[in-house]
Design a protein around this motif. Structure first.
Motif, PDB file in Angstrom:
ATOM      1  N   PHE A 245       0.814  -1.208   0.000  1.00  0.00           N
ATOM      2  CA  PHE A 245       0.000   0.000   0.000  1.00  0.00           C
ATOM      3  C   PHE A 245       0.851   1.263   0.000  1.00  0.00           C
ATOM      4  CE2 PHE A 245      -4.193  -1.833   1.881  1.00  0.00           C
ATOM      5  CZ  PHE A 245      -4.463  -2.418   0.651  1.00  0.00           C
ATOM      6  N   SER A 246       2.060   1.184  -0.555  1.00  0.00           N
ATOM      7  CA  SER A 246       2.836   2.400  -0.734  1.00  0.00           C
ATOM      8  C   SER A 246       2.118   3.289  -1.749  1.00  0.00           C
ATOM      9  CB  SER A 246       4.244   2.070  -1.230  1.00  0.00           C
ATOM     10  OG  SER A 246       4.192   1.451  -2.502  1.00  0.00           O
ATOM     11  N   GLY A 247       2.409   4.587  -1.672  1.00  0.00           N
ATOM     12  CA  GLY A 247       1.668   5.530  -2.489  1.00  0.00           C
ATOM     13  C   GLY A 247       1.659   5.218  -3.969  1.00  0.00           C
ATOM     14  N   GLU A 248       2.830   4.974  -4.549  1.00  0.00           N
ATOM     15  CA  GLU A 248       2.909   4.751  -5.989  1.00  0.00           C
ATOM     16  C   GLU A 248       2.198   3.472  -6.398  1.00  0.00           C
ATOM     17  OE1 GLU A 248       6.919   4.897  -7.284  1.00  0.00           O
ATOM     18  OE2 GLU A 248       7.177   7.034  -6.830  1.00  0.00           O
ATOM     19  N   ARG A 249       2.398   2.405  -5.635  1.00  0.00           N
ATOM     20  CA  ARG A 249       1.785   1.124  -6.009  1.00  0.00           C
ATOM     21  C   ARG A 249       0.269   1.176  -5.868  1.00  0.00           C
ATOM     22  NH1 ARG A 249       4.433  -3.996  -3.416  1.00  0.00           N
ATOM     23  NH2 ARG A 249       3.098  -4.943  -4.978  1.00  0.00           N
ATOM     24  N   LEU A 250      -0.208   1.844  -4.823  1.00  0.00           N
ATOM     25  CA  LEU A 250      -1.647   1.906  -4.623  1.00  0.00           C
ATOM     26  C   LEU A 250      -2.319   2.808  -5.648  1.00  0.00           C
ATOM     27  CD1 LEU A 250      -3.926   0.847  -2.970  1.00  0.00           C
ATOM     28  CD2 LEU A 250      -3.507   2.615  -1.263  1.00  0.00           C
TER      29      LEU A 250
END
Length: 314
Positions: free
Chosen positions: A23-28
């Motif tokens: 749930f890191s910003g870029e992946r999410l």
């Protein structure tokens, strides 16, 4: 709640971590865009309204909620969630409804998501009596088909401990030992009520107010098992989260049973608390803000402090 304006990446970065976890910003951001593309929806301006075991977004472009799971070991539950939601709709139970016209669940690059109709705003804050009425309706439904799995409340705990790569060996060993002890106690229980469909995580936070009354959501933990389990979360919430005791008394009066008076309640409480501790294990690498509360809960159980108050994961 986060703003509904701006790009989805702005919204995600303001609430998710950035160290490469699920749930890191870029992946999410990428996951939300991919899920929306598969469902024919527009993610621009989406609001991240919750991010613990699932990332839950409300879209700005339509009255739609997108729910994306984090745990790779628990992806199999999403098919069940779809079937439970369909079953409840068929029996007219007040519950969140899947978005029509979308093949569900929706998969994108290892993520599995469900897409829902947003509940209309309005209505009174859910009370203990609302939960009691909904649970009575759910427990009185006909026995579901064979697709409903048997109640195994510690299966997700075992899976999450297995995914917990960001804990020290001593903490992992504690959780594994605690799991073994609680599982042994649970195996010895003899429940007084016949089994039924159980919601699995029946607390007031999983009721949503609407102009027509409260509706129930979150079927990740639904199964075929003892109704006593659904009466446990609010009882534990009174002790651990400071829920007003009157809410639990309302539940008891409406439903017709006080689970805390049953001899097996202490075991159900131990199961519930272990689930409350481990629910965030898959995301602690990408959500460092939950770590302090996680370790506080672990310390309380380690020391046998049964009265310490806990804060909600956010």
């Amino acid at each position: 709640m986060l703003p509904t304006s701006g790009s989805p990446s702005d919204t995600v970065r303001s609430s998710a971590g950035s160290d490469g976890g699920p749930f890191s910003g870029e992946r999410l951001t990428e996951a939300l865009a991919g899920v929306c593309a598969a469902a024919g929806l527009d993610p621009v301006g989406a609001t991240l309204i919750k991010c613990t075991a699932n990332a839950v977004f409300r879209l700005a472009s339509a009255p739609v909620v997108v729910r994306i799971g984090a745990s790779t070991a628990l992806r199999h539950r999403v098919e069940k969630v779809v079937k439970v939601a369909t079953w409840l709709a068929e029996h007219d139970v007040p519950a969140v409804r899947l978005l029509p016209g979308v093949a569900q669940p929706v998969q994108y690059d290892g993520y599995v998501a469900t897409v829902w109709e947003a509940v209309p705003a309005g209505g009174k804050r859910p009370r203990g009596r609302d939960l009691g009425k909904l649970l009575r309706r759910i427990h009185d439904l006909p026995q579901p088909a064979s697709w409903l799995p048997p109640w195994q409340p510690l299966a997700d705990v075992r899976a999450r401990i297995g995914e917990a790569t960001d804990l020290d060996p001593a903490d992992l060993a504690f959780l594994q030992d605690r799991y073994d002890d609680v599982a042994d106690q649970l195996s010895r229980l003899d429940f007084p009520s016949p089994p039924s469909l159980v919601h699995g995580d029946a607390h007031l936070g999983n009721l949503i107010p609407s102009p027509a009354g409260s509706v129930v959501c979150d079927f990740d933990s639904s199964s075929y098992g003892p109704p006593e389990w659904d009466l446990t979360p609010l009882a534990v919430g009174v002790v651990r989260f400071g829920e007003p005791a009157g809410r639990y008394r309302e539940l008891v009066r409406t439903y017709g049973m006080d689970v805390t008076r049953w001899s097996g309640f202490a075991v159900l409480r131990a199961v519930r608390e272990l689930k409350l501790i481990t629910s965030v294990l898959p995301i602690i690498g990408s959500r460092p803000g939950v770590r302090a509360e996680l370790f506080r809960r672990m310390a309380d159980v380690r020391s046998g402090n049964t009265l310490a108050r806990w804060a909600r994961y956010t």
